[in-house]
Structure formats: structure tokens, C-alpha cells
Design a protein around this motif. Structure first.
Motif, PDB file in Angstrom:
ATOM      1  N   ASN A 131     -38.267  81.739 -40.878  1.00 13.35           N
ATOM      2  CA  ASN A 131     -37.096  82.385 -41.161  1.00 13.35           C
ATOM      3  C   ASN A 131     -36.719  82.028 -42.426  1.00 13.35           C
ATOM      4  N   ARG A 132     -36.094  82.678 -43.157  1.00 11.72           N
ATOM      5  CA  ARG A 132     -35.422  82.302 -44.598  1.00 11.72           C
ATOM      6  C   ARG A 132     -33.739  82.675 -44.659  1.00 11.72           C
ATOM      7  N   LEU A 133     -33.339  82.148 -45.714  1.00  9.00           N
ATOM      8  CA  LEU A 133     -31.707  82.099 -45.836  1.00  9.00           C
ATOM      9  C   LEU A 133     -31.442  83.422 -46.838  1.00  9.00           C
ATOM     10  N   THR A 134     -30.299  83.695 -46.714  1.00  3.99           N
ATOM     11  CA  THR A 134     -29.641  84.633 -47.445  1.00  3.99           C
ATOM     12  C   THR A 134     -28.397  84.575 -47.594  1.00  3.99           C
ATOM     13  N   LEU A 135     -27.699  84.773 -48.761  1.00  2.00           N
ATOM     14  CA  LEU A 135     -26.148  84.579 -49.160  1.00  2.00           C
ATOM     15  C   LEU A 135     -25.587  85.923 -48.400  1.00  2.00           C
ATOM     16  N   VAL A 136     -24.428  85.539 -47.720  1.00  2.00           N
ATOM     17  CA  VAL A 136     -23.721  86.588 -47.270  1.00  2.00           C
ATOM     18  C   VAL A 136     -22.288  86.829 -47.591  1.00  2.00           C
ATOM     19  N   VAL A 137     -21.512  87.748 -47.663  1.00  2.00           N
ATOM     20  CA  VAL A 137     -20.402  87.791 -47.894  1.00  2.00           C
ATOM     21  C   VAL A 137     -19.627  88.968 -47.063  1.00  2.00           C
ATOM     22  N   PRO A 138     -18.311  88.940 -46.961  1.00  2.00           N
ATOM     23  CA  PRO A 138     -17.673  89.897 -45.886  1.00  2.00           C
ATOM     24  C   PRO A 138     -18.042  91.434 -46.559  1.00  2.00           C
ATOM     25  N   ALA A 139     -17.817  92.209 -45.682  1.00  2.00           N
ATOM     26  CA  ALA A 139     -18.043  93.597 -46.182  1.00  2.00           C
ATOM     27  C   ALA A 139     -17.033  94.060 -47.180  1.00  2.00           C
ATOM     28  N   LEU A 156     -13.350  79.965 -54.474  1.00  2.00           N
ATOM     29  CA  LEU A 156     -13.817  80.862 -53.202  1.00  2.00           C
ATOM     30  C   LEU A 156     -13.652  79.991 -52.151  1.00  2.00           C
ATOM     31  N   ALA A 157     -13.633  80.543 -51.013  1.00  2.00           N
ATOM     32  CA  ALA A 157     -13.902  79.811 -49.621  1.00  2.00           C
ATOM     33  C   ALA A 157     -15.247  79.957 -49.293  1.00  2.00           C
ATOM     34  N   ILE A 158     -15.974  78.739 -49.331  1.00  2.00           N
ATOM     35  CA  ILE A 158     -17.384  78.642 -48.969  1.00  2.00           C
ATOM     36  C   ILE A 158     -17.649  77.919 -47.628  1.00  2.00           C
ATOM     37  N   VAL A 159     -18.641  78.627 -46.672  1.00  2.00           N
ATOM     38  CA  VAL A 159     -18.948  77.800 -45.602  1.00  2.00           C
ATOM     39  C   VAL A 159     -20.506  77.925 -45.526  1.00  2.00           C
ATOM     40  N   GLY A 201     -13.906  87.461 -42.489  1.00  2.00           N
ATOM     41  CA  GLY A 201     -13.055  87.295 -43.836  1.00  2.00           C
ATOM     42  C   GLY A 201     -12.419  85.767 -44.076  1.00  2.00           C
ATOM     43  N   GLU A 202     -12.883  84.785 -43.193  1.00  2.00           N
ATOM     44  CA  GLU A 202     -12.371  83.572 -43.199  1.00  2.00           C
ATOM     45  C   GLU A 202     -12.958  82.846 -44.313  1.00  2.00           C
ATOM     46  N   ALA A 203     -14.151  83.372 -44.964  1.00  2.00           N
ATOM     47  CA  ALA A 203     -14.989  82.741 -45.948  1.00  2.00           C
ATOM     48  C   ALA A 203     -15.265  83.858 -46.790  1.00  2.00           C
ATOM     49  N   ASP A 204     -15.170  83.562 -48.197  1.00  2.00           N
ATOM     50  CA  ASP A 204     -15.849  84.496 -49.076  1.00  2.00           C
ATOM     51  C   ASP A 204     -17.168  84.578 -49.073  1.00  2.00           C
ATOM     52  N   ALA A 205     -17.848  83.667 -48.731  1.00  2.00           N
ATOM     53  CA  ALA A 205     -19.656  83.585 -48.562  1.00  2.00           C
ATOM     54  C   ALA A 205     -19.970  82.364 -47.783  1.00  2.00           C
ATOM     55  N   GLY A 206     -21.406  82.682 -47.429  1.00  2.00           N
ATOM     56  CA  GLY A 206     -22.064  81.493 -46.722  1.00  2.00           C
ATOM     57  C   GLY A 206     -23.335  81.903 -46.716  1.00  2.00           C
ATOM     58  N   LEU A 207     -24.513  80.880 -46.360  1.00  2.00           N
ATOM     59  CA  LEU A 207     -25.762  81.071 -46.106  1.00  2.00           C
ATOM     60  C   LEU A 207     -25.962  81.018 -44.765  1.00  2.00           C
ATOM     61  N   VAL A 208     -26.749  82.157 -44.396  1.00  2.00           N
ATOM     62  CA  VAL A 208     -27.433  82.134 -43.120  1.00  2.00           C
ATOM     63  C   VAL A 208     -28.553  82.940 -43.120  1.00  2.00           C
ATOM     64  N   TYR A 209     -29.385  82.847 -42.062  1.00  2.00           N
ATOM     65  CA  TYR A 209     -30.864  83.172 -41.956  1.00  2.00           C
ATOM     66  C   TYR A 209     -30.836  84.958 -41.872  1.00  2.00           C
ATOM     67  N   VAL A 210     -31.582  85.478 -42.523  1.00  2.00           N
ATOM     68  CA  VAL A 210     -31.716  87.046 -42.616  1.00  2.00           C
ATOM     69  C   VAL A 210     -31.637  87.581 -41.320  1.00  2.00           C
ATOM     70  N   THR A 211     -32.020  86.876 -40.372  1.00  2.00           N
ATOM     71  CA  THR A 211     -32.136  87.561 -38.979  1.00  2.00           C
ATOM     72  C   THR A 211     -30.791  87.754 -38.611  1.00  2.00           C
ATOM     73  N   ASP A 212     -29.883  86.663 -38.719  1.00  2.00           N
ATOM     74  CA  ASP A 212     -28.507  86.724 -38.411  1.00  2.00           C
ATOM     75  C   ASP A 212     -27.682  87.941 -39.190  1.00  2.00           C
ATOM     76  N   ALA A 213     -27.932  87.970 -40.365  1.00  2.00           N
ATOM     77  CA  ALA A 213     -27.204  88.749 -41.255  1.00  2.00           C
ATOM     78  C   ALA A 213     -27.616  90.188 -40.924  1.00  2.00           C
TER      79      ALA A 213
END
Length: 272
Positions: A131-139, A156-159, A201-213
Motif C-alpha cells: 500500500n502507499r500513502l496519499t495526501l488527502v484534503v476535505p472535499a 493549516l490543521a495537519i493530522v 473538516g477537522e483537519a485541512d490535510a493528512g496522509l492516509v493510504y490510497v485504499t482508505d482515500a
């Protein structure tokens, strides 16, 4: 007086006996016999799997393992897969080392599996996915995040995942390679918690797996340079003290099968 020839009767009797004997042998399983016609024929049939199955699995595996567990139960109606325990791999590994009862462990990294093996809880794990990571942001991307470099912005709020869990270790590797020091507002114990904070929307961005995104439309992905250099490799193992060793081994084999890898591949997991 008519006299009967005894030699003729003797020959006939011998011929009849031979025919009856031959037909009896065929019916009893001679070379031309049909084993399916004999209800008492000995047929080697593998015993049906029975018992409960307790699985500890990395949080990022939830969608895939929920489906695999359902398919496994369909194939083995006498097996009951208990509700799967999903959490950060480090949390699950600690619980197993401390004696938590389980039959199968699937980790999101090799480091936490190594802890379980070193403690004598399991032997011979096998890799089944990456699995690999991707940067995600709220819609809608309200923070205007365009890449990893933006994660050092204190406005920015980062998690991120905590360093001790696989997604956290991978995040550290990724950010170090990019030369970015993230201004982190909170560290979470599993990737699901990171995804939830970004999606709500509690965070502006975070790193998760592509499968979770891919599991929600409440987040958007942002191009993440270097993600392929921080791959996570997923091992699985049947545990030493499994209550139903044959069931545990069968589930591990199912995950490693073409069917299992196909289910995971459809969700975005890579080959091991």
C-alpha cells in the motif's frame, strides 16, 4: 431309458460359476466397476471446516477483510468469523504479545509482525499486499493544499498517524525524503482516525493510504510525489495458539489466493 451325459452338466456348471464370479468381481470394484454405483465405496473427502475464527487486522484492511471474511464464510458455512478487530498494527501486536486470544494477524508493516514473531506468538508470516500513502484534503480543499510542501504551514490543521504505527512510519519516510517538516496538530493511533478528521473538516490535510482515500467522497487526493518510495508491505500469519488451527490456516491461504488478492487489488492494494 434316456441317459444324461454327466460330463456336459459338469462343464455347464463350471461355465456358470465362472460367469457369476466374474460379474461379482466387477460389481465389487473390478477394473470396469463404477465406484459411484457402490454406496459403500471408500471416497477420500476433506472434512468440512468448523469453528470460530478471530482475526486481528490493520485498520487499513477493513474494507478488504470484511469482504474476504464474508466470502470465506460462504465457502465454509460451519465457520463463524467473529467481528474482526481493526486497529493500528502496533496496538494489535502489543495485545497479541501480551496474550490476547486470536487466530490470525494481518499487519500493515513487517516491523510489527516481527515483534509478534520474536515473542513466539507466530512463525512463518507471508506477504500478501502493499500500500502507499496519499495526501488527502476535505472535499473542496478549503485550505488550498497543493502538495507535501504545504504541510509545514502553521496556519493549516495537519493530522498524521503516530510514528509507531505503520502509516506514521511511512509518513516520516515520505516527508523526510521530501525535506518537509510538517506542522502537525495531532497524531493518531490508526489511519482511520486520520481519514475521519480530514473527511469531517477537522483537519485541512493528512496522509492516509490510497485504499482508505478511496472509501469516501468526503475527501480529495492531492498529487503526492515520492509516495512509491515509502511503500508498506503487509504480512499475514496464523497464530501459534489458534483455537482452530485448520480454520486459521485456511483463511490465510484464502487471503493469499488469487481470489483474495483480486479482492484487495480491486480496492487499490498492490501485489506483495
Amino acid at each position: 431309458m434316456i441317459r444324461t451325459s454327466r460330463p456336459r452338466f459338469a462343464a455347464l456348471a463350471l461355465l456358470t460359476a465362472a460367469v457369476l464370479t466374474a460379474s461379482g468381481c466387477a460389481a465389487a470394484g473390478g477394473p470396469d466397476a463404477d465406484p459411484s454405483a457402490d454406496p459403500d465405496a471408500s471416497v477420500s473427502v476433506a472434512p468440512e471446516l468448523t469453528g470460530d475464527l478471530t482475526i486481528f487486522a490493520a485498520a487499513s484492511l477493513k474494507a478488504g477483510f470484511d469482504e474476504l471474511a464474508e466470502r470465506f464464510e460462504q465457502q465454509h458455512p460451519q465457520v463463524d468469523v467473529r467481528p474482526i478487530s481493526y486497529d493500528g498494527s502496533s496496538t494489535l501486536a502489543t495485545q497479541l504479545v501480551e496474550g490476547a486470544p486470536a487466530d490470525v494477524f494481518a499487519s500493515a508493516d513487517e516491523a510489527n509482525m516481527t515483534k509478534v514473531v520474536a515473542a513466539g506468538v507466530a512463525t512463518g508470516p507471508e506477504l500478501f499486499a502493499t500500500n502507499r500513502l496519499t495526501l488527502v484534503v476535505p472535499a473542496g480543499n478549503p485550505g488550498g493544499v497543493t502538495g507535501l510542501a504545504d504541510l509545514d504551514d502553521p496556519d493549516l490543521a495537519i493530522v498524521l498517524c503516530a510514528a509507531e504505527v505503520p502509516c506514521g512510519a511511512a509518513s516520516t519516510t515520505l516527508l523526510d525524503a521530501a525535506g518537509v517538516t510538517a506542522s502537525v496538530d495531532s497524531f493518531e493511533q490508526n489511519v482511520t482516525a486520520v481519514l475521519t478528521k480530514v473527511a469531517t473538516g477537522e483537519a485541512d490535510a493528512g496522509l492516509v493510504y490510497v485504499t482508505d482515500a478511496a472509501t469516501t467522497t468526503d475527501v480529495e487526493t492531492v498529487t503526492t510525489e515520492g509516495a512509491d518510495g515509502a511503500l508498506n508491505r503487509y504480512p499475514i500469519v496464523a497464530l501459534q495458539d489458534a483455537a482452530s488451527p485448520d480454520v486459521a490456516a485456511a483463511f490465510v491461504a484464502f487471503v493469499l489466493s488469487d481470489t483474495g488478492r483480486g479482492v484487495l487489488g480491486d480496492l487499490g492494494f498492490g501485489a506483495p
